[in-house]
Scaffold this motif. Structure first.
Motif, PDB file in Angstrom:
ATOM      1  N   VAL A 299       0.860  -1.223   0.133  1.00 35.48           N
ATOM      2  CA  VAL A 299       0.029  -0.172  -0.080  1.00 35.48           C
ATOM      3  C   VAL A 299       1.049   1.273   0.083  1.00 35.48           C
ATOM      4  CG1 VAL A 299      -1.643   1.127   1.236  1.00 35.48           C
ATOM      5  CG2 VAL A 299      -1.854  -1.262   1.200  1.00 35.48           C
ATOM      6  N   VAL A 300       2.011   1.061   0.916  1.00 33.11           N
ATOM      7  CA  VAL A 300       2.930   2.361   0.991  1.00 33.11           C
ATOM      8  C   VAL A 300       3.638   2.376  -0.420  1.00 33.11           C
ATOM      9  CG1 VAL A 300       4.947   3.290   1.999  1.00 33.11           C
ATOM     10  CG2 VAL A 300       3.121   2.160   3.294  1.00 33.11           C
ATOM     11  N   LEU A 301       4.155   1.219  -1.035  1.00 37.60           N
ATOM     12  CA  LEU A 301       4.817   1.197  -2.188  1.00 37.60           C
ATOM     13  C   LEU A 301       4.054   1.555  -3.591  1.00 37.60           C
ATOM     14  CD1 LEU A 301       7.403  -1.494  -1.614  1.00 37.60           C
ATOM     15  CD2 LEU A 301       7.942   0.977  -1.627  1.00 37.60           C
ATOM     16  N   PHE A 302       2.692   1.348  -3.525  1.00 35.25           N
ATOM     17  CA  PHE A 302       2.158   1.774  -4.772  1.00 35.25           C
ATOM     18  C   PHE A 302       2.283   3.220  -5.267  1.00 35.25           C
ATOM     19  CE2 PHE A 302      -1.582   2.663  -7.098  1.00 35.25           C
ATOM     20  CZ  PHE A 302      -1.862   1.719  -8.002  1.00 35.25           C
ATOM     21  N   PRO A 303       1.956   4.243  -4.386  1.00 34.20           N
ATOM     22  CA  PRO A 303       2.155   5.634  -4.856  1.00 34.20           C
ATOM     23  C   PRO A 303       3.484   5.817  -5.225  1.00 34.20           C
ATOM     24  CG  PRO A 303       1.339   5.547  -2.690  1.00 34.20           C
ATOM     25  CD  PRO A 303       1.324   4.201  -2.954  1.00 34.20           C
ATOM     26  N   VAL A 304       4.528   5.071  -4.592  1.00 33.40           N
ATOM     27  CA  VAL A 304       5.846   5.371  -4.898  1.00 33.40           C
ATOM     28  C   VAL A 304       6.138   4.920  -6.355  1.00 33.40           C
ATOM     29  CG1 VAL A 304       8.365   4.817  -4.145  1.00 33.40           C
ATOM     30  CG2 VAL A 304       6.766   5.357  -2.726  1.00 33.40           C
ATOM     31  N   PHE A 305       5.734   3.714  -6.688  1.00 40.13           N
ATOM     32  CA  PHE A 305       6.195   3.230  -7.951  1.00 40.13           C
ATOM     33  C   PHE A 305       5.091   3.830  -8.965  1.00 40.13           C
ATOM     34  CE2 PHE A 305       7.933  -0.563  -5.443  1.00 40.13           C
ATOM     35  CZ  PHE A 305       9.078  -0.162  -6.218  1.00 40.13           C
ATOM     36  N   PHE A 306       4.009   4.201  -8.726  1.00 39.93           N
ATOM     37  CA  PHE A 306       2.951   4.809  -9.552  1.00 39.93           C
ATOM     38  C   PHE A 306       3.717   6.281 -10.039  1.00 39.93           C
ATOM     39  CE2 PHE A 306       0.438   8.822  -9.761  1.00 39.93           C
ATOM     40  CZ  PHE A 306      -0.162   8.377 -11.136  1.00 39.93           C
ATOM     41  N   VAL A 376       4.876  -5.432  -8.888  1.00 34.00           N
ATOM     42  CA  VAL A 376       4.099  -6.595  -9.031  1.00 34.00           C
ATOM     43  C   VAL A 376       4.761  -8.040  -8.054  1.00 34.00           C
ATOM     44  CG1 VAL A 376       3.694  -8.619 -10.594  1.00 34.00           C
ATOM     45  CG2 VAL A 376       3.276  -6.386 -11.045  1.00 34.00           C
ATOM     46  N   ARG A 377       6.127  -7.687  -8.332  1.00 33.15           N
ATOM     47  CA  ARG A 377       7.055  -8.714  -7.378  1.00 33.15           C
ATOM     48  C   ARG A 377       6.753  -8.273  -5.833  1.00 33.15           C
ATOM     49  NH1 ARG A 377      12.940  -8.504  -8.768  1.00 33.15           N
ATOM     50  NH2 ARG A 377      12.940  -9.966  -7.101  1.00 33.15           N
ATOM     51  N   VAL A 378       6.522  -6.992  -5.795  1.00 38.58           N
ATOM     52  CA  VAL A 378       6.295  -6.716  -4.084  1.00 38.58           C
ATOM     53  C   VAL A 378       4.952  -7.430  -3.875  1.00 38.58           C
ATOM     54  CG1 VAL A 378       5.794  -4.831  -2.753  1.00 38.58           C
ATOM     55  CG2 VAL A 378       7.794  -4.767  -4.040  1.00 38.58           C
ATOM     56  N   THR A 379       4.221  -7.136  -4.517  1.00 35.15           N
ATOM     57  CA  THR A 379       2.704  -7.775  -4.123  1.00 35.15           C
ATOM     58  C   THR A 379       2.762  -9.276  -4.159  1.00 35.15           C
ATOM     59  OG1 THR A 379       2.048  -7.895  -6.374  1.00 35.15           O
ATOM     60  CG2 THR A 379       1.598  -5.816  -4.992  1.00 35.15           C
TER      61      THR A 379
END
Lengths: 433, 305
Positions: A299-306, A376-379
């Motif tokens: 959830v934290v990394l989604f905006p970062v990677f976005f 994707v790998r993180v998820t």
């Protein structure tokens, strides 16, 4: 600084107020929900009773097949993990048996199938014990599920038949032929969690689609915005007040903020919906999503990677916008840039299944694919921290270079009208002082 | 004398093509200055250097007596030849946004925009999107955008294009008002009648070079009273006589001509009366249009020689 803020503000407000923004914000979650609720619903649906006829010279074999088809239930048949089982509902069979395989019977049954009196008939080879062959006739040859059930029943009947001949009791034979149970357990840093394949597969896929769509859509917004300002000649007025760099970065930041807003709304709405209507979801799609939880780090990394993915593609799209005069013209240029994104989608299946191959690693390091693939790998399964850090670092470094390059193309391109520039001309723009 | 704009030996080339070639001129404070020239002469290239969009290859641009900086650009207004507004945004939003970019606060920008919209008869359109407006109305909005931050120096590229006579009149009055307030205005146009009536000085450029520069009155006086306007019925074979007529612009029953040097207008009249019925004969200052065509033609001849 004040002027940059004004550019950002205008870009943001103009977009957030459009009907398109409001509609996609509302419809996207519905669409994603529908995308995985509907197929599950369809699979859960009872398919009704199938009337089929088994034709075999050997009446014992024919009756065994009949018992297999009619008696046993799906949940006992499949070597599937526990929670996946409810997904497959086999039809109920109403089976009759014919033991006189004549040509005349075949004709009659064929007519009956054609007229819809029966759904199909299985023609078992007279020497099935050795040839292990049969033919299944139905109106709908594509219904492989039905055909596979028939073929399974034949196999089971034959095996049971032969096992009994070799001296096993029917009960022993039944145990031997029964399904085995293998459950999947995912081991991560928190310890062992019982997980299930379907949920663990669907969720990363949904998130992947979300990041792919947002990066692509908002990148293209930037391009459109550049072309709009260029073709309406408002750049000339704006450049009397702001620098090209302010204009470009204001635009990219403003549009990116719109993207973050949308993602924020989706996240909040999604978690609210997930909590409030868990029972409802459960009823809709069964247990399959039971253990599918997004790790907090995702959830934290989604905006970062976005943001990384968006910024990278926004730069590229801004450069394309600056080179073109119309949206139509831009479409041809757009294609090569969209390719890496499409590559991400194509490879995603394999990466979700097996997230730690060298191939997945390199894709999650290469700047044009890294934001999406690393996410994707993180998820799926947490990669080593150094890999995530490396991916972000390379992405940032390449972004710096990209901004520099784009700014140079942009500042010349937005003032050039008419003919589309050739590659040597673009290289010349980059070299201009 | 204080100059609002000084161009000193400014040159700008794009690859091989020299768009502006050692151009120099000054615009005194409070003047209306006409920058004239045929299509592709380098007008837009020159203007872009005055508003900091491009940087000259050599030479210097000074505004308000200082070397051009971005800070000074807040005191410059620009109306581009083609409309430059956000089509999907409302008129008021466009104006307030552009004014704020020039450093005006939002409430003040709204107040001024309302004032100007009323004055230019656009009051009831404030809430409409730009794309809903006619071309002429958009042009008026564009004009407001160029002056809303009360710049000391305004660069107007074809401000009258697409305007009906009534709107032209309103705009002309607005310009003269601004001039009275001591603002400096640079006009770039092909419309000689407007220039003739409004401008104090002009610079005519062709192929990136200045070919005629100075106070309009002096330029016209320099051409002397060597022009003749003639209304006639019949034939005028004398127009082809190079000892009498240097150049002519014949409309069939009306002709503007320039006398050859040393030619006597009385002799011209006498000759004309032999072949045609003369309804009007007047010795006048040459029109700016005549000077324009003449100068452009002669520089072309030089360039081709």
């Amino acid at each position: 600084m004040h002027k940059l803020l004004l550019i950002i503000q205008r870009e943001y407000l103009v977009r957030v107020r459009t009907k398109a923004f409001i509609l996609t914000t509302l419809l996207m979650p519905l669409f994603i929900a529908a995308a995985f609720v509907l197929p599950t619903r369809l699979m859960l649906q009872e398919s009704g009773t199938k009337h089929i006829v088994i034709v075999a010279a050997d009446s014992f074999l024919a009756n065994s097949i009949k018992t297999e088809l009619a008696g046993s239930h799906a949940s006992d048949d499949y070597d599937l993990p526990q929670s996946g089982r409810r997904k497959f509902h086999r039809p109920d069979f109403d089976v009759s048996v014919e033991t006189a395989p004549t040509e005349e019977l075949r004709q009659r049954l064929t007519t009956q199938v054609r007229e819809g009196i029966i759904d199909g008939f299985a023609w078992i080879d007279p020497d099935a014990a050795t040839t292990r062959k049969g033919v299944y006739y139905s109106r709908n040859a594509s219904d492989f599920f039905e055909a596979s059930l028939v073929s399974r029943a034949l196999r089971m009947a034959l095996s049971q038949h032969q096992l009994t001949e070799h001296g096993f009791t029917p009960a022993e034979a039944k145990t031997l032929l029964g399904p085995v149970h293998v459950d999947t357990v995912r081991i991560d840093k928190q310890g062992a969690n019982k997980s299930n394949g379907i949920g663990a597969y669907l969720l990363p896929y949904i998130l992947l689609i979300a990041i792919y769509v947002t990066v692509l859509v908002y990148g293209i917004y930037v391009m459109r915005s550049v072309i709009e300002e260029k073709s309406s000649r408002i750049v000339e007025v704006l450049l009397g007040s702001v620098t090209p760099m302010q204009l470009m970065s204001g635009k990219i930041i403003g549009v990116g903020a719109v993207g973050l807003t949308q993602i924020g709304i989706w996240t909040v709405a999604g978690s609210l919906l997930g909590t409030c209507s868990y029972a409802f979801l459960h009823q809709l799609i069964g247990d399959s999503m039971k253990d599918a939880r997004i790790a907090p780090i995702a959830v934290v990394l989604f905006p970062v990677f976005f943001l990384l993915g968006y910024a990278t593609y926004a730069c590229l799209y801004a450069a394309i916008g600056a080179m073109c005069n119309t949206d139509e013209e831009a479409q041809q240029f757009q294609f090569p840039i969209t390719l890496p994104l499409v590559l991400c989608m194509v490879c995603s299946m394999a990466i979700i299944r097996d997230p730690n191959t060298p191939f997945a690693f390199w894709l999650s390091i290469f700047p044009l694919t890294s934001p999406i693939i690393m996410f994707v790998r993180v998820t799926v399964s947490m990669p080593p921290t150094w890999q995530i850090a490396l991916s972000i670092a390379i992405s940032l470094a390449s972004l710096v270079g990209l901004v520099w390059l784009t700014a140079r193309i942009y500042r010349v391109g937005i003032l050039m009208y008419g003919k589309r520039p050739t590659l040597p001309e673009i290289l010349k723009w980059i070299r201009y002082a | 004398m204080a100059f609002t704009l000084e161009l000193a030996d400014v040159t700008k080339s794009y690859d091989e093509f020299v768009a502006v070639d050692h151009l120099s001129f000054n615009i005194p404070e409070g003047e209306i200055f006409g920058l004239l020239g045929p299509n592709g002469a380098g007008k837009t290239s020159s203007i872009r250097m005055m508003i900091g969009i491009t940087v000259p290859d050599s030479g210097a641009v000074r505004i308000f007596g200082q070397p051009l900086t971005r800070k000074l650009l807040d005191r410059v207004g620009y109306l581009p030849e083609e409309r430059g507004l956000y089509k999907k945004m409302k008129i008021m939003e466009n104006l307030v946004f552009l004014a704020r970019l020039k450093g005006i606060g939002a409430p003040e920008a709204t107040r001024r925009a309302n004032q100007w919209l009323e004055r230019l008869d656009l009051g009831r359109w404030a809430g409409s999107r730009v794309e809903e407006l006619s071309k002429g109305m958009q042009q008026k909005v564009q004009f407001i955008a160029a002056v809303i931050h009360e710049p000391g120096f305004m660069i107007l590229d074809e401000p009258f294009s697409g305007l009906d006579p009534a709107s032209s009149l309103v705009l002309k009055d607005a310009l003269l008002d601004l001039k009275k307030q001591g603002k400096t205005i640079l006009f770039s146009t092909h419309r000689m009648d407007t220039v003739e009536r409004l401008c104090d000085s002009i610079c005519l450029i062709n192929q990136g070079r200045s070919v005629l520069l100075g106070v309009l009155r002096d330029i016209k006086a320099g051409y002397g009273h060597s022009s003749v306007q003639l209304q006639y019925e019949g034939e005028l074979p004398l127009l082809a006589d190079p000892t009498l007529v240097a150049s002519s612009n014949d409309f069939g029953n009306y002709v503007e001509l320039r006398l050859a040097s040393g030619a006597d207008p009385q002799r011209l009249l006498a000759l004309a009366m032999r072949t045609a019925r003369i309804r009007k004969f007047e010795i006048v200052e040459p029109s700016l249009e005549e000077i324009f065509i003449d100068t452009v033609e002669s520089t072309k001849a030089v360039a081709h020689a």
